[in-house]
Design a protein around this motif. Structure first.
Motif, PDB file in Angstrom:
ATOM      1  N   GLU A  53      62.639  41.298 -18.040  1.00 48.73           N
ATOM      2  CA  GLU A  53      62.038  39.989 -18.285  1.00 48.73           C
ATOM      3  C   GLU A  53      63.003  38.878 -17.891  1.00 48.73           C
ATOM      4  O   GLU A  53      62.624  37.874 -17.298  1.00 48.73           O
ATOM      5  CB  GLU A  53      61.685  39.895 -19.773  1.00 48.73           C
ATOM      6  N   LYS A  54      64.266  39.109 -18.247  1.00 50.94           N
ATOM      7  CA  LYS A  54      65.286  38.117 -17.931  1.00 50.94           C
ATOM      8  C   LYS A  54      65.401  37.937 -16.410  1.00 50.94           C
ATOM      9  O   LYS A  54      65.457  36.821 -15.904  1.00 50.94           O
ATOM     10  CB  LYS A  54      66.626  38.590 -18.501  1.00 50.94           C
ATOM     11  N   LEU A  55      65.410  39.070 -15.737  1.00 54.78           N
ATOM     12  CA  LEU A  55      65.526  39.055 -14.283  1.00 54.78           C
ATOM     13  C   LEU A  55      64.334  38.329 -13.658  1.00 54.78           C
ATOM     14  O   LEU A  55      64.485  37.438 -12.821  1.00 54.78           O
ATOM     15  CB  LEU A  55      65.571  40.496 -13.776  1.00 54.78           C
ATOM     16  N   LEU A  56      63.136  38.680 -14.174  1.00 56.77           N
ATOM     17  CA  LEU A  56      61.920  38.091 -13.625  1.00 56.77           C
ATOM     18  C   LEU A  56      61.911  36.582 -13.808  1.00 56.77           C
ATOM     19  O   LEU A  56      61.570  35.828 -12.889  1.00 56.77           O
ATOM     20  CB  LEU A  56      60.690  38.698 -14.313  1.00 56.77           C
ATOM     21  N   SER A  57      62.306  36.170 -15.010  1.00 55.34           N
ATOM     22  CA  SER A  57      62.195  34.739 -15.276  1.00 55.34           C
ATOM     23  C   SER A  57      63.232  33.948 -14.499  1.00 55.34           C
ATOM     24  O   SER A  57      63.063  32.761 -14.269  1.00 55.34           O
ATOM     25  CB  SER A  57      62.315  34.469 -16.773  1.00 55.34           C
ATOM     26  N   SER A  58      64.334  34.591 -14.073  1.00 56.04           N
ATOM     27  CA  SER A  58      65.307  33.831 -13.296  1.00 56.04           C
ATOM     28  C   SER A  58      64.985  33.895 -11.804  1.00 56.04           C
ATOM     29  O   SER A  58      65.283  32.969 -11.058  1.00 56.04           O
ATOM     30  CB  SER A  58      66.725  34.357 -13.564  1.00 56.04           C
ATOM     31  N   ARG A  59      64.340  34.962 -11.379  1.00 55.98           N
ATOM     32  CA  ARG A  59      64.060  35.105  -9.952  1.00 55.98           C
ATOM     33  C   ARG A  59      62.779  34.395  -9.533  1.00 55.98           C
ATOM     34  O   ARG A  59      62.709  33.793  -8.480  1.00 55.98           O
ATOM     35  CB  ARG A  59      63.958  36.592  -9.583  1.00 55.98           C
ATOM     36  N   PHE A  60      61.787  34.514 -10.394  1.00 57.39           N
ATOM     37  CA  PHE A  60      60.495  33.972  -9.978  1.00 57.39           C
ATOM     38  C   PHE A  60      60.157  32.747 -10.802  1.00 57.39           C
ATOM     39  O   PHE A  60      59.669  32.840 -11.911  1.00 57.39           O
ATOM     40  CB  PHE A  60      59.392  35.029 -10.130  1.00 57.39           C
ATOM     41  N   GLN A  61      60.459  31.598 -10.265  1.00 57.73           N
ATOM     42  CA  GLN A  61      60.231  30.347 -10.976  1.00 57.73           C
ATOM     43  C   GLN A  61      58.928  29.732 -10.515  1.00 57.73           C
ATOM     44  O   GLN A  61      58.896  28.773  -9.782  1.00 57.73           O
ATOM     45  CB  GLN A  61      61.396  29.392 -10.730  1.00 57.73           C
ATOM     46  N   ASN A  62      57.833  30.314 -10.971  1.00 54.07           N
ATOM     47  CA  ASN A  62      56.544  29.766 -10.577  1.00 54.07           C
ATOM     48  C   ASN A  62      55.776  29.327 -11.816  1.00 54.07           C
ATOM     49  O   ASN A  62      55.858  29.983 -12.848  1.00 54.07           O
ATOM     50  CB  ASN A  62      55.724  30.818  -9.836  1.00 54.07           C
ATOM     51  N   PRO A  63      55.050  28.235 -11.694  1.00 50.78           N
ATOM     52  CA  PRO A  63      54.284  27.781 -12.864  1.00 50.78           C
ATOM     53  C   PRO A  63      53.144  28.738 -13.185  1.00 50.78           C
ATOM     54  O   PRO A  63      52.582  29.377 -12.299  1.00 50.78           O
ATOM     55  CB  PRO A  63      53.754  26.423 -12.415  1.00 50.78           C
ATOM     56  N   LEU A  64      52.836  28.815 -14.474  1.00 51.10           N
ATOM     57  CA  LEU A  64      51.715  29.634 -14.927  1.00 51.10           C
ATOM     58  C   LEU A  64      50.433  28.820 -14.831  1.00 51.10           C
ATOM     59  O   LEU A  64      50.460  27.612 -15.034  1.00 51.10           O
ATOM     60  CB  LEU A  64      51.913  30.041 -16.395  1.00 51.10           C
ATOM     61  N   PRO A  65      49.313  29.487 -14.569  1.00 52.05           N
ATOM     62  CA  PRO A  65      48.039  28.772 -14.709  1.00 52.05           C
ATOM     63  C   PRO A  65      47.769  28.487 -16.185  1.00 52.05           C
ATOM     64  O   PRO A  65      48.341  29.146 -17.075  1.00 52.05           O
ATOM     65  CB  PRO A  65      47.014  29.725 -14.121  1.00 52.05           C
ATOM     66  N   LEU A  66      46.911  27.524 -16.448  1.00 53.08           N
ATOM     67  CA  LEU A  66      46.678  27.075 -17.826  1.00 53.08           C
ATOM     68  C   LEU A  66      46.239  28.221 -18.735  1.00 53.08           C
ATOM     69  O   LEU A  66      46.721  28.353 -19.864  1.00 53.08           O
ATOM     70  CB  LEU A  66      45.617  25.977 -17.831  1.00 53.08           C
ATOM     71  N   GLY A  67      45.363  29.087 -18.213  1.00 56.54           N
ATOM     72  CA  GLY A  67      44.877  30.216 -19.021  1.00 56.54           C
ATOM     73  C   GLY A  67      46.025  31.085 -19.486  1.00 56.54           C
ATOM     74  O   GLY A  67      46.073  31.513 -20.647  1.00 56.54           O
ATOM     75  N   GLN A  68      46.998  31.310 -18.591  1.00 52.84           N
ATOM     76  CA  GLN A  68      48.128  32.167 -18.948  1.00 52.84           C
ATOM     77  C   GLN A  68      49.045  31.460 -19.949  1.00 52.84           C
ATOM     78  O   GLN A  68      49.561  32.079 -20.873  1.00 52.84           O
ATOM     79  CB  GLN A  68      48.912  32.547 -17.689  1.00 52.84           C
ATOM     80  N   SER A  69      49.220  30.153 -19.763  1.00 50.98           N
ATOM     81  CA  SER A  69      50.027  29.390 -20.723  1.00 50.98           C
ATOM     82  C   SER A  69      49.402  29.481 -22.112  1.00 50.98           C
ATOM     83  O   SER A  69      50.095  29.625 -23.123  1.00 50.98           O
ATOM     84  CB  SER A  69      50.104  27.923 -20.316  1.00 50.98           C
ATOM     85  N   LEU A  70      48.078  29.402 -22.139  1.00 54.22           N
ATOM     86  CA  LEU A  70      47.380  29.491 -23.425  1.00 54.22           C
ATOM     87  C   LEU A  70      47.602  30.853 -24.056  1.00 54.22           C
ATOM     88  O   LEU A  70      47.781  30.970 -25.263  1.00 54.22           O
ATOM     89  CB  LEU A  70      45.877  29.241 -23.235  1.00 54.22           C
ATOM     90  N   LEU A  71      47.602  31.895 -23.206  1.00 54.73           N
ATOM     91  CA  LEU A  71      47.820  33.247 -23.721  1.00 54.73           C
ATOM     92  C   LEU A  71      49.201  33.383 -24.349  1.00 54.73           C
ATOM     93  O   LEU A  71      49.362  34.031 -25.383  1.00 54.73           O
ATOM     94  CB  LEU A  71      47.684  34.262 -22.585  1.00 54.73           C
ATOM     95  N   VAL A  72      50.188  32.733 -23.726  1.00 53.13           N
ATOM     96  CA  VAL A  72      51.557  32.821 -24.233  1.00 53.13           C
ATOM     97  C   VAL A  72      51.635  32.298 -25.654  1.00 53.13           C
ATOM     98  O   VAL A  72      52.293  32.867 -26.520  1.00 53.13           O
ATOM     99  CB  VAL A  72      52.519  32.027 -23.306  1.00 53.13           C
ATOM    100  N   VAL A  73      50.931  31.193 -25.914  1.00 52.18           N
ATOM    101  CA  VAL A  73      51.043  30.584 -27.250  1.00 52.18           C
ATOM    102  C   VAL A  73      49.814  30.872 -28.114  1.00 52.18           C
ATOM    103  O   VAL A  73      49.604  30.240 -29.132  1.00 52.18           O
ATOM    104  CB  VAL A  73      51.253  29.055 -27.144  1.00 52.18           C
ATOM    105  N   PHE A  74      49.016  31.849 -27.679  1.00 51.72           N
ATOM    106  CA  PHE A  74      47.795  32.145 -28.427  1.00 51.72           C
ATOM    107  C   PHE A  74      48.052  32.430 -29.909  1.00 51.72           C
ATOM    108  O   PHE A  74      47.363  31.880 -30.770  1.00 51.72           O
ATOM    109  CB  PHE A  74      47.043  33.308 -27.779  1.00 51.72           C
ATOM    110  N   PRO A  75      49.058  33.253 -30.241  1.00 49.41           N
ATOM    111  CA  PRO A  75      49.319  33.491 -31.680  1.00 49.41           C
ATOM    112  C   PRO A  75      49.640  32.200 -32.427  1.00 49.41           C
ATOM    113  O   PRO A  75      49.169  31.981 -33.542  1.00 49.41           O
ATOM    114  CB  PRO A  75      50.536  34.415 -31.670  1.00 49.41           C
ATOM    115  N   HIS A  76      50.415  31.334 -31.781  1.00 41.46           N
ATOM    116  CA  HIS A  76      50.772  30.059 -32.421  1.00 41.46           C
ATOM    117  C   HIS A  76      49.523  29.234 -32.704  1.00 41.46           C
ATOM    118  O   HIS A  76      49.362  28.671 -33.781  1.00 41.46           O
ATOM    119  CB  HIS A  76      51.701  29.253 -31.510  1.00 41.46           C
ATOM    120  N   LEU A  77      48.639  29.184 -31.699  1.00 41.29           N
ATOM    121  CA  LEU A  77      47.431  28.372 -31.863  1.00 41.29           C
ATOM    122  C   LEU A  77      46.566  28.916 -32.984  1.00 41.29           C
ATOM    123  O   LEU A  77      46.050  28.165 -33.818  1.00 41.29           O
ATOM    124  CB  LEU A  77      46.629  28.344 -30.556  1.00 41.29           C
TER     125      LEU A  77
END
Lengths: 250, 319
Positions: free
Chosen positions: B270-294
């Motif tokens: 995960e660490k490797l991926l997040s440093s190598r691939f710096q691409n924005p997430l689509p809104l749906g995916q961003s929502l999924l990331v914080v779905f538990p919080h919401l």
């Protein structure tokens, strides 16, 4: 009985933490009657009124108001019954018309109908000139009269008035009592009137009931109570004399 | 319904004409203006130096200007708005003797509390929406940024989450106004809880994590202990709605953020991926990331309101 009853209770009781507030209360009020509801402070008069409105659940017993059970049909009962609580409060930053408009909207009365009614009621209770004054600046007597106007908005069949004359000056009290009597005669509204102004109650009540520590100790017309307690011939009597007979000699 | 509407209208009218609201709104408008102005100035300098970013407009909300970013500002001041709008809603009526009058009208009793809650939510929505619009205007004027469709959607989601967040505080303060008969007590209680959740919980999370899984700076600590420490810290601090809200909105406002976890808790891949691939997430995916919080944020709002609803319905009203 020829006239129908508007209020009927049977063994109505309320206990708070093993303390009995209202104890097996059974009484009825007929249509078009002014019933003087007397008794010392803390006798359970307000609790009885709250139970009749469906705001407090009785521990035991049943009640019928306008033929409806207040616990099951609270909204319908409250549509027919106007309740003026003891020390009724107002929103001080509204004026008389705005206060009445709010109560009208809570009763589902709107627009021109509400405006016409408000004007008419302000005239009736004698507040037309103060219609645009803030209620916060009202005197006690004016507030009570505004309170009466508020409960009249819904065209009630019954009025519950809890100590409406409390803290009023003698003139204010007389005017208020006259207003109640007028409403009873002109609009045929039944009134349940709780008050300590015994002289005023005697003037307008058809029947009275005396409640002490949750029990109705006496009920009937003032003459019949006078006969029973004073054993009078033709002499003058006052409700106060009768009332005091129910308390042990001090 | 007629009762609900009448109470709602009266409350809205009271909110918008009260000095309390005017002062609060002036304060918040002032701070958000300064914040967005500072953010805008910073952003203009940054954008000249920075390589091309995909969503510069959203940075207006996430860049800390002088002190804090817009998101942090709502996380901190949102509770204040909610508490100020609700802390005296029921007990003021009780103290003035108008509550008994209200419930003796032919309305259902819940119309009173529903109307008050909805009026508060409505007021807050208007407030937050206007603040967002003001900042958007600033963005256009100072930085010359035009928001894209994706950015507008993200701002909309941010607005909805913020409304829920502030509604939680309204529900909480209404609960206090039912529980406490005195207006001063309920004001103090809600203020105290605000400070507790804002200050004490993050500090407490640190203390708890270090007590359970101590990390010694001089000795070598096992990797497991470090992970345990970080995990305890994260989970405990989530008990604060402020943290919950900050994490949720951070991912919504910043499309580059693809996890809410701290760097310690990431696996090597995960660490490797997040440093190598710096691409924005689509809104749906961003929502999924914080779905538990919401989910939790909406749940605590509803639970809080449900509790106040129940308490109010079962309470005896005599004055």
């Amino acid at each position: 009985m020829d006239t129908p009853t508007v209020i009927e209770t049977k063994d109505l009781s309320k206990e708070y933490d093993h303390q009995v507030a209202v104890d097996h209360l059974t009484f009825s009020i007929r249509e078009g009657e002014i019933f003087g509801f007397l008794g010392p402070n803390g006798a359970g008069k307000t609790t009885t009124l709250l139970m009749l409105l469906g705001l407090t659940r009785p521990s035991k017993g049943s009640a019928l108001v306008c033929g409806l059970d207040p616990m099951r049909k609270a909204k319908e009962v409250k549509r027919r019954v106007g309740y003026l609580p003891e020390n009724v409060g107002f929103y001080g930053d509204l004026d008389a018309v705005e206060s009445l408009e709010y109560v009208a909207s809570l009763n589902g009365i709107r627009g021109t109908e509400a405006r016409g009614k408000i004007e008419e009621l302000l005239e009736l209770v004698g507040l037309s000139e103060d219609a645009r004054k803030k209620v916060g600046a009202f005197s006690r007597g004016m507030k009570q009269r505004l309170g009466i106007a508020e409960v009249l908005l819904k065209d009630p069949e019954v009025l519950f008035l809890d100590e409406p004359t409390l803290g009023l000056d003698p003139e204010g009290a007389v005017r208020l009592i006259d207003l109640i009597s007028q409403l009873n005669q002109e609009r045929n509204i039944s009134v349940l009137l709780s008050s300590h102004h015994l002289h005023q109650v005697q003037k307008i009540s058809h029947r009275v009931g005396i409640m002490i520590t949750g029990k109705m100790v006496a009920m009937g017309s003032i003459e019949s109570l006078a006969k029973e307690k004073l054993g009078l011939g033709g002499r003058e009597y006052s409700l106060e004399e009768i009332y005091m007979k129910y308390f042990p000699e001090v | 319904m007629q009762g609900l509407y009448a109470v709602f209208r009266k409350e809205i009218c009271d909110h918008f004409t009260s000095y309390r609201f005017v002062i609060l709104f002036a304060l918040i408008a002032m701070i958000s203006l300064i914040t967005s102005y500072m953010a805008g100035i910073h952003l203009r300098e940054d954008l000249e130096a920075l390589a091309k970013t995909r969503y510069p407009f959203l940075m207006l909300f996430s860049t800390p200007g002088a002190m804090f970013s817009m998101v942090q500002f709502v996380a901190f001041f949102g509770p204040l708005i909610g508490l100020v709008l609700g802390f005296d809603s029921i007990n003021r009526e009780r103290a003035h003797g108008t509550l008994i009058k209200l419930v003796s009208q032919p309305i259902y009793r819940d119309a009173v509390i529903n109307g008050k809650f909805l009026a508060g939510v409505m007021t807050v929505s208007v407030m937050l929406l206007s603040i967002i619009l003001v900042i958007t205007g600033f963005g256009l004027a100072i930085v010359g940024l035009v928001p894209g469709v994706e950015e507008i959607w993200r701002l909309f989601v941010f607005l909805i989450i913020s409304i829920f967040y502030v509604s939680f505080w309204i529900a909480l303060s209404i609960l206090f106004s039912i529980l406490f008969k005195s207006i001063v007590t309920s004001a103090l209680a809600s203020g105290a809880l605000w400070i507790f959740l804002w200050l004490i919980i993050p500090v407490g999370a640190n203390v708890l994590a270090n007590a359970v899984a101590p990390i010694n700076a001089h000795e070598e600590t096992q990797a497991e202990t470090i992970i345990k420490n970080a995990r305890i810290k994260e989970i405990t601090s989530l008990a604060s709605p402020m943290v919950l809200y900050s994490e949720a909105t951070a991912a919504i406002i910043d499309p580059m953020l693809n996890t809410t976890r701290s760097i310690t808790l990431m696996g090597p891949m995960e660490k490797l991926l997040s440093s190598r691939f710096q691409n924005p997430l689509p809104l749906g995916q961003s929502l999924l990331v914080v779905f538990p919080h919401l989910t939790v944020l909406i749940a605590i709002t509803l639970i809080c309101f449900a509790v106040s609803y129940l308490v109010f319905m079962l309470q005896e009203i005599r004055t």
